[in-house]
Design an enzyme around this catalytic site. Structure first.
Site, mmCIF file in Angstrom:
data_model
loop_
_atom_site.group_PDB
_atom_site.id
_atom_site.type_symbol
_atom_site.label_atom_id
_atom_site.label_comp_id
_atom_site.label_asym_id
_atom_site.label_seq_id
_atom_site.Cartn_x
_atom_site.Cartn_y
_atom_site.Cartn_z
ATOM 1 N N GLU A 149 39.902 46.781 35.754
ATOM 2 C CA GLU A 149 40.788 46.493 36.809
ATOM 3 C C GLU A 149 42.160 47.009 36.662
ATOM 4 O O GLU A 149 43.394 46.077 36.518
ATOM 5 C CB GLU A 149 40.904 45.094 37.144
ATOM 6 C CG GLU A 149 39.352 44.525 37.576
ATOM 7 C CD GLU A 149 39.153 42.906 37.664
ATOM 8 O OE1 GLU A 149 40.379 42.210 37.426
ATOM 9 O OE2 GLU A 149 38.167 42.465 37.831
ATOM 10 N N HIS A 151 44.073 40.205 39.380
ATOM 11 C CA HIS A 151 42.690 40.870 39.431
ATOM 12 C C HIS A 151 42.721 41.920 40.203
ATOM 13 O O HIS A 151 43.603 41.998 41.024
ATOM 14 C CB HIS A 151 41.843 39.887 39.524
ATOM 15 C CG HIS A 151 41.444 38.847 38.397
ATOM 16 N ND1 HIS A 151 40.046 39.185 37.804
ATOM 17 C CD2 HIS A 151 42.113 37.885 37.882
ATOM 18 C CE1 HIS A 151 40.227 38.147 36.842
ATOM 19 N NE2 HIS A 151 41.213 37.198 36.857
ATOM 20 N N HIS A 179 40.120 41.629 33.026
ATOM 21 C CA HIS A 179 39.040 42.734 32.969
ATOM 22 C C HIS A 179 39.556 44.185 32.993
ATOM 23 O O HIS A 179 40.288 44.271 33.591
ATOM 24 C CB HIS A 179 38.374 42.497 34.420
ATOM 25 C CG HIS A 179 37.502 41.101 34.651
ATOM 26 N ND1 HIS A 179 37.600 40.530 35.728
ATOM 27 C CD2 HIS A 179 36.955 40.315 33.599
ATOM 28 C CE1 HIS A 179 36.756 39.360 35.496
ATOM 29 N NE2 HIS A 179 36.529 39.319 34.256
ATOM 30 N N GLU A 194 43.679 39.054 44.108
ATOM 31 C CA GLU A 194 42.885 40.063 44.001
ATOM 32 C C GLU A 194 43.379 41.150 44.842
ATOM 33 O O GLU A 194 43.848 40.987 45.866
ATOM 34 C CB GLU A 194 41.350 39.817 44.563
ATOM 35 C CG GLU A 194 40.535 38.693 43.710
ATOM 36 C CD GLU A 194 39.988 39.120 42.672
ATOM 37 O OE1 GLU A 194 39.931 40.351 42.578
ATOM 38 O OE2 GLU A 194 39.137 38.456 42.240
#
Length: 1011
Positions: A719, A813, A716, A898
């Protein structure tokens, strides 16, 4: 009741009874048809100190009756809005001691129920309701007693603010990309083709459901039935998605298994020749540790002598389709790109760099104009980062006798020695090779100059209750006093010929550089601007990432910025997060930092939306505003604002190049290869890192027996925190740290640091050029539309086909809705336990080693928390990397890691915002945690056992069933003090003041009802 007038002791209990009965909409409508609504309205009177119990009972009864749409429609037709507004204004103005707040609140509830209808909203606006409620709400100030009234009035005003479309010709991205192959060779909408739908005349009378596109593991609303309960799909079932023969093409991406290690020989000129012809990996032409650092940089930067020396003067948009299998050279495997290495010409490279610096500084010399500063106690003038045609580097000059060229060279030389693994010369070359759809012509100064994390840590930003409301009132002022709004477009990507006014009070905006995203800037007031982000290419969605330049500011003046087309229903900006800013003035003074900035930061729903999508089977989009205020330190500075610390594709390629050149190939096996070409024609790098083997047969066997660890990131593009974590991983793995040495001796690391280069380059937030989320394509990736995912999965499948299943897979991420760093994994038993499945899990066997790395990180990584980790397999996530690699490749330890954009609420960094130093530390600590998986390797070094601070997990991992699970269905934050979404009903029946009818009747017996 009619017969009881004027005896208040009889009427008041009847009114309370009507309120209770009318709580049923059906009964309320029946009562309204009998004429009771008009009768109750006539009982209301202007401000009085008499009969207040009866007046309150009448207002409460009326508000219950008006919950019926039939009664509300009749109220609109009979003009109740005007009368109710006058009554409310009268009670508010004359109740100076705030003794009758329940009556004011009940009158507002009547208005709220009527304005649930579109006609009610129109009547409210026609009767100047917005101005009445705005003035009275501002009069309330911050009085605690009046907060219920102010809150309800604010909700009514926000709901009745006319819905508008965004001030754009089209919601589609202002850039488009033609997809390869006939089936996909159309442009998915464009500014001149798809006009934005008008807002429907009929507004919604009830709350719209909001969907969001969070990360792979977002905290959006989700039912428990999303958990996978099909045992056949929960059990890992490794299978190939393509013929095994086709997987053999990926053999070239594992050269370490071929036993050919002469690539580290600096004198082997045949290797250079091989690289120039068909090799898939980059190799240094000479050992760097034996040469001057400046010399190797010039020698090894790849350069095409035929390219123009002026980097960006004649740069044009390039749309190169992804490589088609089998058409890129005779010596290249099917589906993989051809080699881009060429012979290095030292003379041409030296001329290239000198010409670039000379041309850039000459342009700067002609355009000196701005930034006054003090450098080394000398009065100087500095000019920064103007959009000079053909200027590849920064724009600066220092007054006095110094020559511009000499000054520029001194600054570059001074600063390049401070920032490790960053070089302006190399970055310039790498940026020239980058292909962008927008065809940008300028380098952003922060990316060129570099970033060093500040020595201090920045705390979470606090908010004061009522601040958001003050911002909302300023927004409502635009509707109430439209003459005060400038509404002047000062920047528009779609109108490059836009001529700025001569007013030097206006800011200048710019975003046409790598990873830049700002579509339009509109000046609302003298020091207030509305900003609109560009959608991801080939979509009309995914507005979150922004990165743009500002100039022309005045020092000490608070500027308000409103990003008005955010999509997510909540944000960490409501919980202490700040955007980041880079000041060129500060950078030239030796403080080249991205720092957190901004005050009065709030995130809330606004009045912009789009409708007409229902016909296409789509839901209407509701937008949210991110508002923040920045006070700049220096006048005429040039600053850059971004959602998070930017990390561009060119920065990655520069970093990889410098890493490769800095290490000793006799000790570290480092191979930089190309996985594939992207849709935009950019290379997707894949890195192999391990310890170089010794020539003895037993050492070679140990080398080949090493297990693989596969790491990926930046699928992504918005990010960017994932790239900073990856940067920490890469630098740690090539370091001389004893743990890093042990890791290299134990594992072979395959790292794909950026899975979506095109999205990163073009400033997208979530998608690639195909307009799709690549992390939803792992089940059936297309080689034409998703080449990076297709070939990454192919490489993993090849490893499995030769019996080399990776020990660990982790996809890096970023998360916008939660704090800290945490992981998601896959567990059969935990999923069944959480879903309360009837399957007997006692008969199922599962290796619980998937918790080893999270448990280790909890002990050694300050930003990490296991309380946010989750190991559930969800149906909605079955096409993500984590689940597919676990299910189809058979990797037990398949994770998504994350990292927060915001900060931490636990541990060492509790109350602090996260910075690049902490993100890089996380990447290094992840590597350290891998040691836990190989205890036997510690026999060679007791020191590692004693100093790695790794916990003993053997006993802890057997208590998994009784451990708490992170609830991925909810944010980990408490509700905001102020409502983000004005459709949230603050005045539900449950929140009404409790009513004791007996007490009310007794107290009202002394009242004398006057009509």
């Amino acid at each position: 009741m009619k017969c009881s007038l004027p005896q208040a002791n009889y009427v008041t209990p009847c009114l309370w009874a009507i309120k209770v009965c009318a709580s049923s909409v059906t009964v309320g409508a029946a009562l309204g048809k009998s004429g009771i609504t008009r009768f109750v309205l006539n009982l209301l009177s202007p401000y009085t100190t008499r009969n207040t119990k009866a007046v309150r009972a009448a207002t409460e009864a009326l508000s219950s009756l008006l919950k019926s749409k039939w009664n509300s429609r009749r109220a609109v037709e009979c003009g109740y809005i005007r009368r109710l507004l006058k009554l409310y204004d009268d009670w508010h103005q004359r109740d100076t001691k705030n003794k009758y707040i329940p009556i004011q609140r009940a009158l507002l509830k009547c208005i709220k129920n009527i304005t649930n209808l579109q006609k009610g909203k129109e009547a409210f606006r026609e009767n100047d309701g917005m101005r009445v409620l705005l003035v009275t709400s501002q009069d309330c100030g911050s009085s605690p007693n009046l907060q219920p009234v102010t809150r309800l009035a604010t909700q009514i005003m926000r709901k009745c603010y006319p819905k508008q479309r965004l001030p754009l010709l089209s919601l589609q991205s202002c850039f488009s990309f033609v997809l390869p192959n006939a089936a996909h060779s159309h442009v998915m909408g464009g500014p001149s083709e798809t006009l934005q739908e008008d807002v429907a005349a009929k507004g919604n009378e009830e709350q719209d459901d909001e969907d969001e596109a969070e990360n792979e593991e977002s905290g959006f609303s989700e039912e428990e039935d999303d958990l996978e309960t099909d045992l056949s799909r929960l059990k890992p079932n490794p299978e190939f998605d393509r013929p095994v023969e086709e997987l053999k093409q990926y053999e070239i991406l594992c050269p370490e298994l071929d036993g050919y290690f002469q690539g580290s020989d600096s004198d082997d000129q045949s290797l250079i020749q091989d690289n120039a012809s068909c090799s898939m990996f980059f190799g240094p032409s000479a050992p760097l540790h034996q040469k001057d650092s400046r010399e190797w940089q010039r020698d090894s930067v790849r350069e095409d002598p035929e390219k123009q020396h002026n980097l960006f003067r004649n740069r044009k948009p390039r749309q190169t389709p992804a490589s088609s299998p089998g058409n890129e050279g005779e010596n290249v495997s099917k589906g993989l790109p051809k080699n881009h290495c060429t012979h290095y010409d030292k003379a041409s490279i030296m001329n290239h760099l000198k010409e670039n610096m000379k041309q850039g500084l000459l342009n700067i010399q002609r355009d000196l104009s701005r930034i006054n500063t003090d450098l080394q106690n000398t009065k100087a003038q500095s000019v920064t980062s103007e959009k000079y045609a053909g200027t590849p580097g920064p724009s600066w000059a220092i007054g006095g006798e110094h020559k511009y060229q000499n000054t520029g060279n001194k600054l570059v030389k001074m600063w390049k020695e401070i920032i490790p693994f960053h070089d302006q010369y190399v970055y310039t070359i790498k940026a020239e090779e980058t292909k962008a759809v927008s065809g940008y012509k300028t380098l952003a100064f922060p990316d060129y100059w570099g970033h060093m994390p500040p020595r201090y840590q920045e705390p979470l930003m606090s908010q004061w209750n009522g601040g958001q409301r003050a911002k909302v009132f300023e927004d409502i002022q635009r509707f109430v006093n439209p003459g005060d709004v400038l509404n002047r477009v000062v920047f528009d990507t779609e109108s490059p010929s836009l001529v700025m006014s001569g007013d030097d009070t206006s800011l200048n905006f710019f975003s046409k550089f790598e990873s830049g995203n700002l579509r339009k800037a509109i000046q609302i007031r003298k020091y207030e601007y509305d900003l609109i982000m560009n959608a991801d290419i080939n979509t009309n969605l995914h507005h979150q990432w922004f990165y743009f330049e500002i100039s022309g500011m005045r020092a000490g003046i608070p500027y308000r910025f409103n990003v008005i087309n955010c999509e997510k229903t909540n944000s960490q900006f409501n919980y202490g997060m700040q955007p980041v800013m880079y000041s060129v003035h500060e950078a030239l003074c030796g403080r080249a930092h991205w720092v957190r900035v901004g005050s009065d930061i709030y995130y809330y729903k606004n009045h912009y939306c789009t409708r007409g999508a229902e016909e296409k089977g789509q839901k209407a989009i509701a937008y949210y505003t991110l508002t923040f205020t920045v006070t700049f330190q220096h006048s005429k500075d040039v600053c850059y604002l971004a959602y998070h610390y930017p990390y561009t594709y060119s920065a990655l390629m520069t970093h990889l190049h410098l890493l490769e050149q800095s290490l000793n190939p006799d000790q570290i096996y480092f191979k930089h290869q190309v996985l594939c070409s992207t849709l935009g024609g950019n290379n997707c790098p894949v890195i192999t890192i391990t310890a170089s083997p010794e020539p003895q047969p037993e050492k070679l066997q140990q080398f080949w027996d090493r297990q693989y660890v596969v790491l990926t990131g930046r699928v992504h593009p918005g990010e960017s925190n994932a790239s900073w974590v990856m940067k920490g991983t890469l630098e740690f793995l090539i370091s001389n740290n004893p743990i890093a040495c042990c890791l290299r001796d134990t594992y072979i690391f395959k790292i794909i640091p950026m899975l979506n280069p095109d999205g990163v380059i073009n400033g997208c937030h979530r998608c690639s050029l195909s307009g799709e989320d690549l992390n939803r394509q792992w089940s059936e990736p297309s080689p034409d539309l998703h080449p990076t995912i297709y070939h990454t999965k192919g490489l993993l499948s090849y490893m499995r086909s030769i019996g080399r299943i990776p020990l660990v897979f982790c996809d890096y991420h970023g998360h916008s809705r939660k704090k800290n760093v945490f992981m998601y994994g896959c567990s059969l038993k935990e999923t069944l336990w959480q879903s309360k499945s009837s399957i007997d899990t006692a008969t199922l066997k599962e290796d619980i080693g998937y918790r080893a790395i999270p448990r280790a990180l909890e002990k050694i990584c300050p930003a990490f928390t296991i309380s946010r980790c989750c190991f559930l397999v969800q149906k909605s996530r079955e096409a993500t990397a984590r689940v597919v690699v676990w299910r189809e490749i058979g990797v037990l330890r398949s994770y998504t890691m994350e990292s927060t954009y915001c900060g931490c609420d636990q541990g060492k960094y509790n109350g602090l915002q996260i910075g690049t130093r902490e993100l890089e530390e996380t990447g290094a600590k992840f590597c350290t945690a891998l040691l836990k998986l190989k205890k036997d390797v510690f026999s060679c070094s007791t020191w590692l056992i004693q100093n790695s601070s790794l916990p003993d997990l053997d006993n802890e991992l057997h208590n998994v069933k009784h451990m708490s699970h992170s609830n991925v269905c909810e944010d980990d934050e408490p509700p905001c003090p102020e409502e983000i979404d004005y459709y949230t009903d603050n005045c539900s029946e449950e929140e009404d003041d409790p009513i004791d009818l007996t007490t009310e009747a007794d107290e009202s017996s002394e009242d004398e009802l006057c009509c």
